[in-house]
Design an enzyme around this catalytic site. Structure first.
Site, PDB file in Angstrom:
ATOM      1  N   LYS A 116      32.587  35.490  30.990  1.00  0.00           N
ATOM      2  CA  LYS A 116      32.294  36.872  31.368  1.00  0.00           C
ATOM      3  C   LYS A 116      31.658  37.674  30.234  1.00  0.00           C
ATOM      4  CE  LYS A 116      36.437  37.086  34.284  1.00  0.00           C
ATOM      5  NZ  LYS A 116      36.165  37.088  35.704  1.00  0.00           N
ATOM      6  N   GLU A 198      37.093  46.391  28.533  1.00  0.00           N
ATOM      7  CA  GLU A 198      36.124  47.302  29.138  1.00  0.00           C
ATOM      8  C   GLU A 198      36.808  48.496  29.760  1.00  0.00           C
ATOM      9  OE1 GLU A 198      34.070  44.560  31.784  1.00  0.00           O
ATOM     10  OE2 GLU A 198      35.401  45.049  33.440  1.00  0.00           O
ATOM     11  N   HIS A 233      44.320  41.881  41.885  1.00  0.00           N
ATOM     12  CA  HIS A 233      42.921  41.514  41.618  1.00  0.00           C
ATOM     13  C   HIS A 233      42.444  40.336  42.450  1.00  0.00           C
ATOM     14  CE1 HIS A 233      43.291  44.322  38.371  1.00  0.00           C
ATOM     15  NE2 HIS A 233      44.156  43.583  37.727  1.00  0.00           N
ATOM     16  N   ARG A 295      28.567  29.980  43.035  1.00  0.00           N
ATOM     17  CA  ARG A 295      29.013  29.062  44.096  1.00  0.00           C
ATOM     18  C   ARG A 295      29.051  29.827  45.413  1.00  0.00           C
ATOM     19  NH1 ARG A 295      33.866  31.687  44.677  1.00  0.00           N
ATOM     20  NH2 ARG A 295      34.847  32.302  42.745  1.00  0.00           N
TER      21      ARG A 295
HETATM   22  P1  ADP Z   1      38.280  37.291  38.275  1.00  0.00           P
HETATM   23  O1  ADP Z   1      37.108  36.456  37.867  1.00  0.00           O
HETATM   24  O2  ADP Z   1      39.553  36.889  37.610  1.00  0.00           O
HETATM   25  O3  ADP Z   1      38.396  37.460  39.756  1.00  0.00           O
HETATM   26  P2  ADP Z   1      36.859  39.825  38.016  1.00  0.00           P
HETATM   27  O4  ADP Z   1      36.139  40.190  36.793  1.00  0.00           O
HETATM   28  O5  ADP Z   1      36.039  39.356  39.179  1.00  0.00           O
HETATM   29  O6  ADP Z   1      37.978  38.752  37.671  1.00  0.00           O
HETATM   30  O7  ADP Z   1      37.732  41.058  38.477  1.00  0.00           O
HETATM   31  C1  ADP Z   1      38.664  40.935  39.528  1.00  0.00           C
HETATM   32  C2  ADP Z   1      39.035  42.310  40.060  1.00  0.00           C
HETATM   33  O8  ADP Z   1      39.599  43.123  39.036  1.00  0.00           O
HETATM   34  C3  ADP Z   1      37.879  43.119  40.572  1.00  0.00           C
HETATM   35  O9  ADP Z   1      37.548  42.796  41.888  1.00  0.00           O
HETATM   36  C4  ADP Z   1      38.415  44.524  40.458  1.00  0.00           C
HETATM   37  O10 ADP Z   1      39.282  44.831  41.513  1.00  0.00           O
HETATM   38  C5  ADP Z   1      39.236  44.467  39.199  1.00  0.00           C
HETATM   39  N1  ADP Z   1      38.426  44.927  38.056  1.00  0.00           N
HETATM   40  C6  ADP Z   1      37.664  44.156  37.256  1.00  0.00           C
HETATM   41  N2  ADP Z   1      37.063  44.882  36.312  1.00  0.00           N
HETATM   42  C7  ADP Z   1      37.446  46.154  36.493  1.00  0.00           C
HETATM   43  C8  ADP Z   1      37.180  47.391  35.808  1.00  0.00           C
HETATM   44  N3  ADP Z   1      36.418  47.440  34.734  1.00  0.00           N
HETATM   45  N4  ADP Z   1      37.760  48.510  36.281  1.00  0.00           N
HETATM   46  C9  ADP Z   1      38.572  48.468  37.368  1.00  0.00           C
HETATM   47  N5  ADP Z   1      38.866  47.349  38.028  1.00  0.00           N
HETATM   48  C10 ADP Z   1      38.327  46.194  37.617  1.00  0.00           C
END
Ligand code: ADP
Length: 628
Positions: A116, A198, A233, A295
């Site tokens: 990421k 972040e 999440h 994917r």
């Molecule tokens: P993973 O790969 O573990 O699924 P992601 O980066 O896709 O992680 O994030 C999963 C979820 O976490 C997102 O769909 C969102 O709900 C929450 N999330 C991620 N980043 C943020 C952020 N900066 N602020 C608020 N919520 C976030």
């Protein structure tokens, strides 16, 4: 086009990929672990190859065994599905080295988006807006970066997925502890404890864009999905298009997603995930890139529903070298689609995964169902406890939601716990219906959505009626089918007690017999599953005599099975009794319970006193002699 492909996955996604392959006249090869030898996906394939024992690293993650299976069966391409090896660049390379097509992006694109932090840096350079924060490799000084970003912040494992290794931190004092636990979790799950920090976006909504690219330089986006309904999440409900998405913002986010895909030389199906601050609707200056999943996604069916495109077909065509034959202007949303993930889990109990045999599995037929299990299959602890994805498509968002809620209310599942009732409540929640959603929705409404509700009277009445009619398939040793097992003093069997989640419920059967719209199934453990409007209630017929009889041969006394009042004493000390003779009648829970002799014996003493109020477990009658 390929003649034969191997699907390196299991469950619903393996079945779903095979469906399209079959429709295209392509032969299918399944691989399976020992735990999946009798599974739906192995049965659905033209050929199936065993690859090892159930732990994934010894089967579904074994690149060598899977490649060997492809070679042995003559499969020309491998579809990895999602999870397992789908985002494994080494596996994609190994496929190429073996002369087998990997149905997915080039290894370089997988690697570019794999971490990421690095992906964010790359996107930032390409002009894609990324969530403000720190994503460098240097892991010293993360706390001061957090202070610079401003709380609340989110700590994320760069190698993360599935919501693991993520911690929200609201105040500086909590930073170190959160960092440590995120790192610990990340190390365990991904073998790397590198994190990024972040800004935690306010009122976050998860918006993602489906992209597609061919090998001829064409890149399209297939509109957006909203996956804001999450728990820890992890996505629970997904829909397309995103509520409140304007044509202008859609155009902008689509273009950004295409840029992201082009930047990494993407080929095939991919998803660019964004986080939006939806406090003032969805606007371009409040939407940021989070990551790209290289994917096919679990939630791809909602995109298929609104675009009319079979994404797996497109994947196969692109992998076979064909060019995309549609233009961006051809891709327009048609209606609204929503998907729920039906899981074997217990919302009332912290969403604990539930395992067991699907003694009953009836899924709706008027909507799309992508399932990987059948009635009679066992849900084990080895794999993700997803039973099915259920997808509805309607003219409007409201229509799609109503249709899905209606379809789910016809689901009948017994043998394990599911989140079906939770999903129905979510779909019908007024805030959800109004489109008032963000990633905090489920947590905010958990009290309304999660608890197990008590069974409605009709569920109990239907169960009692089934017992009374004796129309449940029985075995000989079934207490309910025995004439002497459940006797009510002076009355026919009109009232029965059930134990539901540890609580007694008494029910009187209406006469004449009534149709309740409740399906009663006798489970292998003897309990009853009452399935009503998408909910399943497990009822245990409270049978005091049976409980006693089960112990009867060993016990030298009769105990009160529940608190109550002694309303008749029918024996006295010294009296011989035969098995089944009434001894004492107890009034409890508004009904009379006859306690009878568990065996032929002699009464030694009678402790029960007419009119006494007694506690559960009180000794009522003692018998003479040794217990047999
Ligand atoms: P993973 O790969 O573990 O699924 P992601 O980066 O896709 O992680 O994030 C999963 C979820 O976490 C997102 O769909 C969102 O709900 C929450 N999330 C991620 N980043 C943020 C952020 N900066 N602020 C608020 N919520 C976030």
């Amino acid at each position: 086009m390929f003649q034969k492909i191997l699907i390196a996955n299991r469950g619903e996604i393996a079945c779903r990929i095979m469906r399209t392959a079959r429709a295209m006249g392509i032969g299918t090869v399944a691989v399976y672990s020992d735990a999946d030898a009798e599974s739906a996906h192995a049965a659905a394939a033209d050929e199936a190859v065993r690859i090892g024992p159930p732990p994934a690293r010894e089967s579904y993650l074994r690149a060598d065994a899977i490649l060997e299976a492809a070679r042995a069966t003559g499969a020309e391409a491998i579809h990895p599905g999602y999870g397992f090896l789908s985002e494994n660049a080494d596996f994609a390379e190994a496929c190429a080295a073996a002369g087998i097509v990997f149905i997915g992006p080039p290894p370089g694109a997988i690697r570019a988006m794999g971490l990421k932090g690095d992906a964010k840096a790359l996107m930032d350079k390409a002009g894609v807006p990324v969530v403000p924060g720190y994503h460098g490799a240097d892991q010293i000084g993360l706390k001061s970066e957090a202070a610079k970003i401003g709380y609340p912040v989110l700590i994320k494992a760069v190698a993360g997925g599935g919501g693991k290794g993520m911690r929200r931190v609201d105040v500086a004092e909590d930073f170190e502890a959160a960092l440590e636990s995120a790192q610990r979790e990340a190390r365990g799950a991904f073998g790397s404890d590198r994190v990024l920090v972040e800004k935690y976006v306010a009122r976050p909504r998860h918006i993602e864009v489906q992209v597609f690219a061919d090998r001829h330089g064409n890149v399209l986006h297939l509109l957006e999905r909203d996956c804001s309904l999450q728990r820890r999440h992890q996505k629970v409900v997904e829909e397309a298009p995103a509520p409140g998405m304007t044509a202008e913002t859609r155009k902008w986010i689509g273009a950004i997603a295409v840029t992201a895909a082009r930047t990494v030389g993407y080929v095939g199906a991919g998803t660019v995930e964004f986080i939006a601050d939806a406090s003032q609707g969805l606007c371009p200056d409040r939407i940021w890139f989070m990551e790209m999943n290289t994917r096919l996604q679990v939630e791809h069916p909602v995109t298929e529903a609104i675009t009319g495109i079979d994404l797996v077909e497109w994947q196969l065509r692109v992998a076979a070298g064909e060019a995309l034959f549609k233009r961006q202007s051809d891709i327009r949303p048609r209606g609204h689609a929503v998907e729920v993930r039906l899981y074997a889990e217990d919302p009332a109990n912290g969403f604990l995964p539930s395992t067991g045999t699907l003694e009953r599995l009836a899924l709706p037929s008027e909507v799309r169902v992508d399932a990987g299990v059948r009635e009679g299959d066992v849900v084990t602890a080895f794999y993700d406890p997803m039973i099915a994805k259920v997808i509805a498509h309607g003219e409007t968002r409201e229509g799609a939601m109503a249709k899905l809620g209606e379809a789910l209310s016809k689901v009948e599942i017994a043998g394990l716990r599911t989140n079906n009732a939770f999903l129905i409540r979510t779909l019908r929640h007024p805030d959800f219906v109004a489109g008032d959603i963000d990633t905090g929705f489920i947590t905010r409404h958990l009290e309304e959505l999660a608890p197990q509700t008590p069974p409605p009277d009709e569920a109990l009445a239907a169960a009692a009626q089934s017992v009374a009619k004796g129309n449940l398939a029985d075995t000989d040793d079934d207490p309910w089918s025995r004439g002497d097992s459940f006797r009510l003093a002076g009355a026919s069997r009109q009232t029965m007690d059930f134990v539901v989640d540890g609580k007694y419920r008494s029910v009187t059967i209406p006469l004449p017999s009534t149709e309740f719209g409740v399906h009663i199934l006798k489970l292998t453990n003897g309990d009853l599953a009452a399935m009503h409007k998408g909910e399943t209630f497990v009822l245990h017929l409270h049978d005091p005599l049976h409980d006693m009889e089960a112990e009867g041969d060993r016990t030298d006394r009769v105990l009160a099975p529940m608190p109550g009042k002694i309303i008749q004493v029918q024996v006295q000390a010294g009296q011989s009794v035969r098995r089944g003779d009434p001894l004492v009648i107890l009034e409890a829970m508004k009904m009379e319970h006859t306690l009878s002799a568990p065996r032929d014996t002699t009464v030694e003493s009678v402790d029960a006193v007419l009119g006494d109020q007694i506690a559960e477990g009180a000794v009522l009658v003692r018998f003479a002699g040794e217990a047999a």
